[in-house]
Design an enzyme around this catalytic site. Structure first.
Site, PDB file in Angstrom:
ATOM      1  CB  THR A  12      -0.910   0.007   1.244  1.00 14.33           C
ATOM      2  OG1 THR A  12      -1.830  -1.075   1.127  1.00 14.33           O
ATOM      3  CG2 THR A  12      -1.688   1.298   1.367  1.00 14.33           C
ATOM      4  CB  SER A  54       2.632  -7.925   1.047  1.00 10.39           C
ATOM      5  OG  SER A  54       1.556  -7.881   1.939  1.00 10.39           O
ATOM      6  CB  THR A  85       0.402  -3.976   6.321  1.00 11.53           C
ATOM      7  OG1 THR A  85      -0.860  -3.921   5.646  1.00 11.53           O
ATOM      8  CG2 THR A  85       1.020  -2.600   6.380  1.00 11.53           C
ATOM      9  CG  ASP A  86      -2.742  -7.299   3.457  1.00  9.68           C
ATOM     10  OD1 ASP A  86      -3.044  -6.610   4.445  1.00  9.68           O
ATOM     11  OD2 ASP A  86      -3.304  -7.180   2.358  1.00  9.68           O
TER      12      ASP A  86
HETATM   13  N1  ASP Z   1      -2.710  -5.356   0.410  1.00 11.65           N
HETATM   14  C1  ASP Z   1      -1.641  -4.496   0.867  1.00 11.65           C
HETATM   15  C2  ASP Z   1      -0.354  -5.297   0.882  1.00 11.65           C
HETATM   16  O1  ASP Z   1      -0.184  -6.084   1.773  1.00 11.65           O
HETATM   17  C3  ASP Z   1      -1.966  -3.967   2.217  1.00 11.65           C
HETATM   18  C4  ASP Z   1      -0.930  -3.006   2.796  1.00 11.65           C
HETATM   19  O2  ASP Z   1       0.173  -2.873   2.340  1.00 11.65           O
HETATM   20  O3  ASP Z   1      -1.281  -2.355   3.815  1.00 11.65           O
HETATM   21  O4  ASP Z   1       0.464  -5.139   0.012  1.00 11.65           O
END
Ligand code: ASP
Length: 306
Positions: A12, A54, A85-86
């Site tokens: 993100t 991710s 973050t995932d």
């Molecule tokens: N879907 C995103 C990822 O994990 C979520 C994030 O980065 O907060 O790449």
């Protein structure tokens, strides 16, 4: 001034809106261009080994990040990895195994909103990360939402809010930690690992299916209890050579198979690993790492105790 390598991998933090939804759009240099303040903290070079949401991270990506760090290890004082973050907790745990005793900081971070958003949390997380990477800490950690978390202890607990990670069963890091050991890089991970999350309705045949894997993580209940109806299946799986790591579905305080009958029935059995306070993410990465180094169940148990 300390020299930090920014390793951008997508997420993100680097995303922009497209007609198909958010996806990574900007590269490491552009990410850094949002943070002119960095120049007061450290010198930064950028590298972008790949750029993915991710959700799409695989063990191959973990090895690629470890490889970049190994190649650049002597040239930099620290490393900041920006990441979605995932699955960040899995990557942090995997890097903690693949890079043993780093003498330098390896900091993972990300954000809940893109760095280009007016109310982004990315700038704070990146500046905090660069500051900690310049602190002389020795180890892998996650810096996010004002918290510093050991790489083997992180868990994503919120899907939207800034304060998205917690340190599970270990205190947060409050100052740079030092050790006097030498770094060692590892190159093997076993991908042949499966996770079973038990529910009161889980069909026993899942354990038959699991026989094809070298390692199986079982998320049991509470302190790690396994229902009586699966007991034979779990023991058979371990006796047939699959390493079975028992963890818990509960977020805090870990498992302890010595308390209840439903735990003691499997405690200490050959091929069954008790994982105590580790998260399921850390157990999965550690089991992949351990099976990448050895087949010996006792040695694998040792690796979990370390
Ligand atoms: N879907 C995103 C990822 O994990 C979520 C994030 O980065 O907060 O790449």
């Amino acid at each position: 001034m300390k020299k930090i390598l920014l390793i951008a991998t997508g997420g993100t933090i680097a995303s922009g809106m497209t007609e198909n939804g958010l996806s990574p759009q900007i590269d490491a240099e552009e990410l850094l261009s949002f943070l002119p303040e960095y120049a007061e903290i450290c010198d930064v070079d950028c590298i972008q080994p790949f750029s993915v949401d991710s959700t799409n991270i695989t063990p191959g990506h973990w090895l690629k990040i470890a490889n970049v760090i190994e190649k650049k290890y002597t040239a930099y004082d620290g490393f900041v990895v920006t990441h979605g973050t995932d699955t960040l907790a899995y990557t942090a745990a995997a890097l903690s195994c693949l890079i043993e005793n780093p003498e330098k900081p390896i900091v993972l971070t990300g954000s809940q909103r893109p760095i280009s958003d007016a109310d982004t949390d990315a700038k704070k997380n990146m500046l905090d990360s660069l500051r900690f990477a310049a602190s002389g800490h020795q180890g892998v950690c996650v810096v996010f939402g004002g918290r510093i978390i050991d790489g083997l202890r992180a868990k994503k607990i919120r899907t939207k809010s800034d304060d998205a990670f917690r340190s599970i069963n270990a205190p947060e890091i409050t100052a740079a930690k030092k050790h006097s050991k030498n770094v060692k890089f590892y190159y093997n991970l076993c991908r042949d690992v499966f996770l079973i999350k038990l529910t009161p309705a889980t069909d026993k045949s899942v354990f038959g299916f699991a026989k094809r894997f070298r390692g199986v993580v079982v998320e049991g209940y509470g302190l790690g209890g396994i229902p009586d109806c699966y007991l034979d299946k779990v023991i058979e799986l371990a006796e047939n050579g699959t390493v079975v790591a028992i963890t818990t579905q509960v977020m805090y305080e870990g498992c302890d198979l010595s308390v209840y009958e439903v735990g003691r029935q499997i405690k200490g059995k050959k091929g069954i690993i008790e994982t105590f306070s580790l998260t399921a993410e850390a157990v999965t990465a550690k089991l992949m790492f351990a099976l990448g180094q050895t087949d010996d169940a006792d040695r694998i148990q040792q690796l979990f105790i370390q």
